[in-house]
Design an enzyme around this catalytic site. Structure first.
Site, short mmCIF file in Angstrom:
data_model
loop_
_atom_site.label_atom_id
_atom_site.label_comp_id
_atom_site.label_asym_id
_atom_site.label_seq_id
_atom_site.Cartn_x
_atom_site.Cartn_y
_atom_site.Cartn_z
N HIS A 1 -25.37 20.75 -54.94
CA HIS A 1 -25.14 21.59 -56.11
C HIS A 1 -24.36 20.87 -57.21
CE1 HIS A 1 -26.53 24.61 -53.42
NE2 HIS A 1 -25.50 24.48 -52.62
N TYR B 1 -30.12 22.38 -57.05
CA TYR B 1 -30.27 23.84 -57.26
C TYR B 1 -28.88 24.46 -57.30
CZ TYR B 1 -30.02 23.79 -52.09
OH TYR B 1 -29.66 23.56 -50.80
#
Ligand code: C5P
Length: 228
Positions: A204, A156
């Site tokens: 990430h 994400y």
């Protein structure tokens, strides 16, 4: 779904229903500095430049005290989630990026009764901040950023990258500071010595985010200050 609806109703009762986006400056232009927490801000001397923007967005634990020369001292917006919450002064917008429905409930409780929420990290029980300046980002924003800006790379998007995209939506000019890994590929912070040497960029897609900000800069959509 019921819990989500009930919680958002409480949010709308307690906080402004429309985002309190401040007026632009005299020239009609909203200039925004998005300040990430990268170690590349150290010795950058960007402080004055950052403070000259109409809005200065800071993220999570991004400190100013003692680092003014490199990061400035104005904070108009502080972006956080419950695990990274800090108290704010009366003039700073709290911008909540919810990662889960409980984060919305936390916001209500932290301003009202005190929160007992449990999570992977300690959670602030009570918040002290100006309620009328609170902004809550739509939870769908994360999905939008992940799909439309990162082609679903990584688990994400990072909070910082989401703030860059948010700023593109509300500012006329966006300057980006404090993004980028250290020479070992870790997302270390400008105020501390990194403990976890295997951090990399967490869950990430750090390099995809960095490349996207670079591309936005190449196309003249943002100014990218890469630090020292
Ligand atoms: O570490 P933290 O999440 O508080 O940092 C805020 C944001 O700054 C990150 O979400 C990331 O987007 C950015 N960052 C970065 N390079 C670093 C540290 C942080 O790009 N070395």
């Amino acid at each position: 779904m019921k819990f989500f609806k009930q919680t958002t109703q409480k949010i709308f009762k307690m906080f402004p229903a429309y985002p309190p986006v401040p007026e632009p400056g005299l020239d009609g232009c909203r200039t925004c500095a998005v300040v990430g927490n990268s170690i590349n801000l150290k010795r950058s001397h960007y402080g004055k430049l950052i403070d000259e923007h109409t809005f200065v967005f800071r993220i999570n634990f991004g400190k100013t005290k003692g680092f003014e020369e490199d990061v400035g001292n104005r904070t108009t917006h502080r972006v956080m989630y419950p695990e990274s919450a800090t108290d704010l002064d009366n003039n700073t917008h709290l911008v909540l990026f919810p990662f889960k429905i409980q984060d919305l409930q936390w916001l209500v409780d932290a301003f009202k009764t005190g929160s007992n929420a449990k999570s992977y990290a300690p959670i602030k029980k009570r918040m002290s901040a100006n309620k009328s300046l609170v902004m809550v980002v739509n939870p769908a924003f994360m999905k939008y950023v992940h799909q439309s800006w990162l082609e679903k790379e990584g688990q994400y998007p990072s909070t910082g990258f989401m703030v860059v995209i948010l700023a593109l939506h509300i500012c006329d000019e966006v300057s980006v500071f404090g993004f980028g890994a250290d020479s070992d590929g870790n997302w270390s912070h400008y105020w501390e010595v990194l403990q976890n040497k295997a951090l990399r960029t967490g869950p990430h897609p750090g390099s995809v985010e960095y490349d996207m900000i670079s591309e936005l800069a190449r196309q003249g959509k943002v100014a990218f200050y890469r630090g020292w």
